[in-house]
Write a protein that holds these residues in place. Structure first.
Motif, PDB file in Angstrom:
ATOM      1  N   ASP A 251      -7.726   3.117  -0.673  1.00 53.60           N
ATOM      2  CA  ASP A 251      -6.399   2.197  -0.262  1.00 53.60           C
ATOM      3  C   ASP A 251      -4.800   2.755  -0.024  1.00 53.60           C
ATOM      4  O   ASP A 251      -3.931   2.086  -0.535  1.00 53.60           O
TER       5      ASP A 251
ATOM      6  N   ARG B  90       0.940  -1.232   0.087  1.00 51.55           N
ATOM      7  CA  ARG B  90      -0.052  -0.083   0.071  1.00 51.55           C
ATOM      8  C   ARG B  90       0.931   1.132   0.091  1.00 51.55           C
ATOM      9  O   ARG B  90       1.636   1.341   0.917  1.00 51.55           O
TER      10      ARG B  90
ATOM     11  N   GLN C 268       7.078   0.941   2.597  1.00 57.70           N
ATOM     12  CA  GLN C 268       5.516   1.174   1.772  1.00 57.70           C
ATOM     13  C   GLN C 268       6.060   1.965   0.629  1.00 57.70           C
ATOM     14  O   GLN C 268       6.827   2.853   0.831  1.00 57.70           O
TER      15      GLN C 268
END
Length: 320
Positions: free
Chosen positions: A78, A51, A126
């Motif tokens: 998201d 993500r 991420q």
């Protein structure tokens, strides 16, 4: 007019109610020089290294709260999100702006850099993406850790060279931002923009950078102290969105800034209001929820896929 290119993936989009105006979780972050910056985080409960986390860089003297609905939208689709205020603005404003050391380069090299470091620490492993509005697109090139940026979307991004302003607005804008603003700043020790209805109150150093009439960022007062080499460290896939009735974000202004990002993969998308069934959009409206269905999906698609979705309104501007 629709683009002719057909990338393989269209945006997957969850729409929010237009009235949504929630803020994320507040935080304080220290910049490298110890200045305390305030902002908000939108964080999903479950960690996912796939993500992305999006850092939103505001326009000059625009509070980060202006982008909260857009942050909600990204969160619903998201992404984790960070919004923040530069030193001297909104959540990062001290009691007095008089004597505050703050410049455009401080906003990028110290404040945006602090957010890159925060994203690394708070959202480990991420991908890091950036959305930059107006000067916020320039700030993205001033951080020493710009190499961390995976994808970037800028909106009306430039650094206020007066000859780039739209001809029909140029002389009025020159007088307002390059004559009146610095004169009032000399009198008050900062620019009292809020009482005039001209954006937020603004530190004097930022005003000096904005009002200096030079076409090169490194010739701005604070640009002389912060080498523009950090722009070259950004290798992100970047989409620069400009709106045809934005008097700041003309094609020369957008291209002037893009030319500093020498190692990123840059696409310039030019949208006219009539392309989305509107009479006007201008410089500030992109992030208002009224454009959730028409403009926001363009940014979303780029952040999700690094491509423009089929049927994206506007035209791509050939790079020189």
């Amino acid at each position: 007019m629709n683009l002719q290119e057909t990338p393989p993936l269209a945006p997957t989009q969850i729409e929010l109610p237009l009235a949504c105006d929630a803020l994320g979780e507040p935080f304080r972050e220290l910049a490298a020089d110890g200045f305390a910056l305030g902002g908000f985080s939108w964080r999903h409960a479950a960690k996912d290294t796939q993500r992305p986390v999006v850092i939103i860089n505001a326009a000059t003297s625009v509070r980060c709260r202006h982008y909260s609905r857009f942050a909600d939208y990204l969160f619903a689709n998201d992404f984790d999100v960070i919004t923040y205020d530069y030193r001297g603005i909104g959540e990062s404003r001290p009691t007095s702006l008089k004597g505050l050391k703050a410049s455009w380069s401080d906003w990028g090299a110290l404040d945006f850099e602090a957010m890159l470091k925060r994203a690394q620490r708070e959202f480990p492993d991420q991908p890091i993406d950036v959305v930059g509005h107006s000067f916020g697109g320039c700030a993205a090139g001033l951080g020493a850790s710009g190499r961390l940026i995976r994808r970037m979307v800028t909106v009306g991004a430039q650094f206020a060279y007066w000859r780039d302003y739209a001809p029909s607005h140029r002389w009025r804008m020159l007088g307002k931002w390059h004559v009146v603003m610095p004169l009032l700043t000399m009198i008050y020790g900062y620019f009292p923009g809020k009482r005039l209805g001209w954006l937020e109150d603004t530190p004097a150093g930022v005003v000096r950078d904005w009002s200096t009439p030079t076409a090169r960022y490194e010739k701005r007062p604070s640009g002389r102290d912060h080498h523009t080499r950090h722009f070259a460290a950004v290798t992100a896939k970047a989409l620069a969105i400009s709106i045809s009735d934005d008097p700041y974000g003309t094609i020369p202004a957008i291209e002037r800034l893009l030319n500093y990002f020498t190692h990123s993969n840059n696409t310039h998308l030019r949208i006219a209001p009539e392309d989305i069934g509107e009479k006007e959009v201008g410089h500030f409206a992109f992030f208002r929820s009224a454009y959730q269905a028409t403009l926001w999906p363009i940014a979303l698609s780029w952040l999700q896929n690094g491509e423009l979705a089929p049927g994206t309104p506007g035209r791509t501007v050939p790079r020189s």
